[in-house]
Scaffold this motif. Structure first.
Motif, PDB file in Angstrom:
ATOM      1  N   TRP A  88     -63.077 -10.272  62.960  1.00 29.13           N
ATOM      2  CA  TRP A  88     -63.283  -9.295  64.033  1.00 29.13           C
ATOM      3  C   TRP A  88     -62.591  -9.780  65.301  1.00 29.13           C
ATOM      4  O   TRP A  88     -62.706 -10.951  65.676  1.00 29.13           O
ATOM      5  N   HIS A  89     -61.860  -8.875  65.970  1.00 22.38           N
ATOM      6  CA  HIS A  89     -61.141  -9.228  67.195  1.00 22.38           C
ATOM      7  C   HIS A  89     -60.775  -7.963  67.962  1.00 22.38           C
ATOM      8  O   HIS A  89     -60.908  -6.861  67.453  1.00 22.38           O
ATOM      9  N   ASP A  90     -60.320  -8.149  69.193  1.00 18.07           N
ATOM     10  CA  ASP A  90     -59.704  -7.054  69.952  1.00 18.07           C
ATOM     11  C   ASP A  90     -58.426  -7.569  70.593  1.00 18.07           C
ATOM     12  O   ASP A  90     -58.090  -8.741  70.469  1.00 18.07           O
ATOM     13  N   HIS A  91     -57.711  -6.670  71.239  1.00 16.42           N
ATOM     14  CA  HIS A  91     -56.428  -7.007  71.870  1.00 16.42           C
ATOM     15  C   HIS A  91     -56.478  -6.830  73.378  1.00 16.42           C
ATOM     16  O   HIS A  91     -55.461  -6.543  74.008  1.00 16.42           O
ATOM     17  N   ALA A  92     -57.676  -6.965  73.932  1.00 22.63           N
ATOM     18  CA  ALA A  92     -57.887  -6.897  75.387  1.00 22.63           C
ATOM     19  C   ALA A  92     -57.299  -5.606  75.952  1.00 22.63           C
ATOM     20  O   ALA A  92     -57.616  -4.527  75.468  1.00 22.63           O
ATOM     21  N   ASP A  93     -56.453  -5.715  76.963  1.00 25.35           N
ATOM     22  CA  ASP A  93     -55.944  -4.532  77.669  1.00 25.35           C
ATOM     23  C   ASP A  93     -54.705  -3.906  77.031  1.00 25.35           C
ATOM     24  O   ASP A  93     -54.118  -2.988  77.588  1.00 25.35           O
ATOM     25  N   SER A  94     -54.287  -4.399  75.883  1.00 27.22           N
ATOM     26  CA  SER A  94     -53.106  -3.833  75.221  1.00 27.22           C
ATOM     27  C   SER A  94     -53.497  -2.661  74.324  1.00 27.22           C
ATOM     28  O   SER A  94     -54.567  -2.648  73.732  1.00 27.22           O
ATOM     29  N   VAL A  95     -52.611  -1.679  74.242  1.00 29.56           N
ATOM     30  CA  VAL A  95     -52.710  -0.628  73.236  1.00 29.56           C
ATOM     31  C   VAL A  95     -51.792  -1.037  72.101  1.00 29.56           C
ATOM     32  O   VAL A  95     -50.887  -1.855  72.284  1.00 29.56           O
ATOM     33  N   GLY A  96     -52.010  -0.493  70.919  1.00 33.52           N
ATOM     34  CA  GLY A  96     -51.191  -0.940  69.811  1.00 33.52           C
ATOM     35  C   GLY A  96     -51.116   0.058  68.682  1.00 33.52           C
ATOM     36  O   GLY A  96     -51.745   1.115  68.703  1.00 33.52           O
ATOM     37  N   ALA A  97     -50.305  -0.323  67.700  1.00 28.59           N
ATOM     38  CA  ALA A  97     -50.171   0.448  66.470  1.00 28.59           C
ATOM     39  C   ALA A  97     -49.770  -0.522  65.372  1.00 28.59           C
ATOM     40  O   ALA A  97     -49.097  -1.518  65.631  1.00 28.59           O
ATOM     41  N   PHE A  98     -50.224  -0.223  64.158  1.00 26.57           N
ATOM     42  CA  PHE A  98     -49.742  -0.989  63.013  1.00 26.57           C
ATOM     43  C   PHE A  98     -49.642  -0.080  61.812  1.00 26.57           C
ATOM     44  O   PHE A  98     -50.272   0.972  61.747  1.00 26.57           O
ATOM     45  N   LEU A  99     -48.792  -0.488  60.872  1.00 29.09           N
ATOM     46  CA  LEU A  99     -48.522   0.318  59.697  1.00 29.09           C
ATOM     47  C   LEU A  99     -48.307  -0.614  58.522  1.00 29.09           C
ATOM     48  O   LEU A  99     -47.634  -1.637  58.651  1.00 29.09           O
ATOM     49  N   THR A 100     -48.874  -0.266  57.377  1.00 30.25           N
ATOM     50  CA  THR A 100     -48.687  -1.046  56.164  1.00 30.25           C
ATOM     51  C   THR A 100     -47.323  -0.694  55.580  1.00 30.25           C
ATOM     52  O   THR A 100     -47.045   0.471  55.297  1.00 30.25           O
ATOM     53  N   ALA A 101     -46.465  -1.709  55.414  1.00 27.21           N
ATOM     54  CA  ALA A 101     -45.133  -1.500  54.854  1.00 27.21           C
ATOM     55  C   ALA A 101     -45.125  -1.690  53.345  1.00 27.21           C
ATOM     56  O   ALA A 101     -44.302  -1.113  52.640  1.00 27.21           O
ATOM     57  N   SER A 102     -46.052  -2.525  52.853  1.00 26.08           N
ATOM     58  CA  SER A 102     -46.118  -2.839  51.429  1.00 26.08           C
ATOM     59  C   SER A 102     -47.546  -3.243  51.098  1.00 26.08           C
ATOM     60  O   SER A 102     -48.204  -3.905  51.893  1.00 26.08           O
ATOM     61  N   GLU A 162     -59.028  -1.439  57.195  1.00 26.86           N
ATOM     62  CA  GLU A 162     -59.466  -1.718  58.557  1.00 26.86           C
ATOM     63  C   GLU A 162     -60.926  -1.315  58.695  1.00 26.86           C
ATOM     64  O   GLU A 162     -61.320  -0.213  58.317  1.00 26.86           O
ATOM     65  N   TYR A 163     -61.712  -2.248  59.221  1.00 24.38           N
ATOM     66  CA  TYR A 163     -63.084  -1.967  59.641  1.00 24.38           C
ATOM     67  C   TYR A 163     -63.064  -1.996  61.157  1.00 24.38           C
ATOM     68  O   TYR A 163     -62.533  -2.928  61.754  1.00 24.38           O
ATOM     69  N   SER A 164     -63.623  -0.976  61.785  1.00 26.40           N
ATOM     70  CA  SER A 164     -63.580  -0.912  63.250  1.00 26.40           C
ATOM     71  C   SER A 164     -64.906  -0.397  63.788  1.00 26.40           C
ATOM     72  O   SER A 164     -65.765   0.078  63.038  1.00 26.40           O
ATOM     73  N   LEU A 165     -65.037  -0.510  65.096  1.00 23.93           N
ATOM     74  CA  LEU A 165     -66.234  -0.039  65.786  1.00 23.93           C
ATOM     75  C   LEU A 165     -65.878   1.170  66.637  1.00 23.93           C
ATOM     76  O   LEU A 165     -64.976   1.096  67.475  1.00 23.93           O
ATOM     77  N   ALA A 166     -66.574   2.259  66.420  1.00 21.43           N
ATOM     78  CA  ALA A 166     -66.377   3.468  67.221  1.00 21.43           C
ATOM     79  C   ALA A 166     -67.338   3.408  68.401  1.00 21.43           C
ATOM     80  O   ALA A 166     -68.267   4.196  68.520  1.00 21.43           O
ATOM     81  N   VAL A 226     -62.019  -2.877  68.850  1.00 17.34           N
ATOM     82  CA  VAL A 226     -62.553  -4.005  68.085  1.00 17.34           C
ATOM     83  C   VAL A 226     -62.455  -3.664  66.602  1.00 17.34           C
ATOM     84  O   VAL A 226     -62.968  -2.630  66.163  1.00 17.34           O
ATOM     85  N   HIS A 227     -61.773  -4.551  65.851  1.00 16.99           N
ATOM     86  CA  HIS A 227     -61.607  -4.283  64.422  1.00 16.99           C
ATOM     87  C   HIS A 227     -61.356  -5.579  63.653  1.00 16.99           C
ATOM     88  O   HIS A 227     -61.169  -6.634  64.237  1.00 16.99           O
ATOM     89  N   ARG A 271     -59.602 -11.591  71.814  1.00 17.09           N
ATOM     90  CA  ARG A 271     -60.984 -12.066  71.765  1.00 17.09           C
ATOM     91  C   ARG A 271     -61.447 -11.999  70.319  1.00 17.09           C
ATOM     92  O   ARG A 271     -61.309 -10.960  69.678  1.00 17.09           O
ATOM     93  N   ARG A 272     -61.970 -13.111  69.807  1.00 20.73           N
ATOM     94  CA  ARG A 272     -62.450 -13.191  68.426  1.00 20.73           C
ATOM     95  C   ARG A 272     -63.976 -13.170  68.409  1.00 20.73           C
ATOM     96  O   ARG A 272     -64.612 -13.795  69.243  1.00 20.73           O
ATOM     97  N   TYR A 273     -64.503 -12.425  67.431  1.00 17.54           N
ATOM     98  CA  TYR A 273     -65.935 -12.209  67.320  1.00 17.54           C
ATOM     99  C   TYR A 273     -66.439 -12.621  65.941  1.00 17.54           C
ATOM    100  O   TYR A 273     -65.691 -12.591  64.968  1.00 17.54           O
TER     101      TYR A 273
END
Length: 156
Positions: free
Chosen positions: A50-64, A69-73, A109-110, A135-137
């Protein structure tokens, strides 16, 4: 998201990532417009925790392969806490097979996992602004606990 989609479609680049049977591997990429980008290899059974990326926005995609993903809404307070009790109904789960990805906002957080027993996964990630910290949780049931704050020098 366009950058991660285009990069994940670059089969030569994806095939060039050295894969380790034991731990994740990564290569930093030139992200567009001042973003930070990574190509990441995931051996079977590995994940981020579990972690977050602080003030950054992001995107990821599975290439292979496939990632999960487990996340918190839930919008968590950004500072001033070490332990938090999560409310019911905040957990989300998402399968991300090859070609699938997601974008996320600040303080998302995911944890991301390769739950395969026998196949590597490879993914492309981009963050803007470049990651100021991660931040790691730890999580036990409904209790989320801040364990560690990593800075860029910890992973570069």
């Amino acid at each position: 998201m366009d950058f991660v989609r285009r990069t994940a479609a670059d089969t030569e680049l994806i095939a060039s990532l050295p894969l380790d049977p034991e731990g994740r591997t990564w290569v930093r990429l030139d992200g567009p417009g001042g973003s930070e980008a990574w190509l990441i290899g995931w051996p079977p059974g590995t994940g981020t925790g579990w972690h977050d990326h602080a003030d950054s926005v992001g995107a990821f995609l599975t290439a292979s392969g496939e990632l999960k993903e487990y996340s918190l809404a839930a919008r968590l307070p950004t500072d001033g806490w070490k332990t938090l009790e999560l409310t019911d109904g905040v957990d989300r789960e998402r399968r991300l097979p090859s070609g699938q990805g997601r974008a996320f906002g600040r303080h998302h957080v995911h944890e991301v996992l390769n739950e395969s027993l026998d196949r590597h996964a490879i993914s492309v990630h981009a963050y803007y602004p470049p990651l100021p910290q991660i931040r790691r949780y730890s999580r036990s049931g409904s209790i989320l606990r801040l364990e560690q704050v990593e800075r860029p020098e910890d992973w570069q």
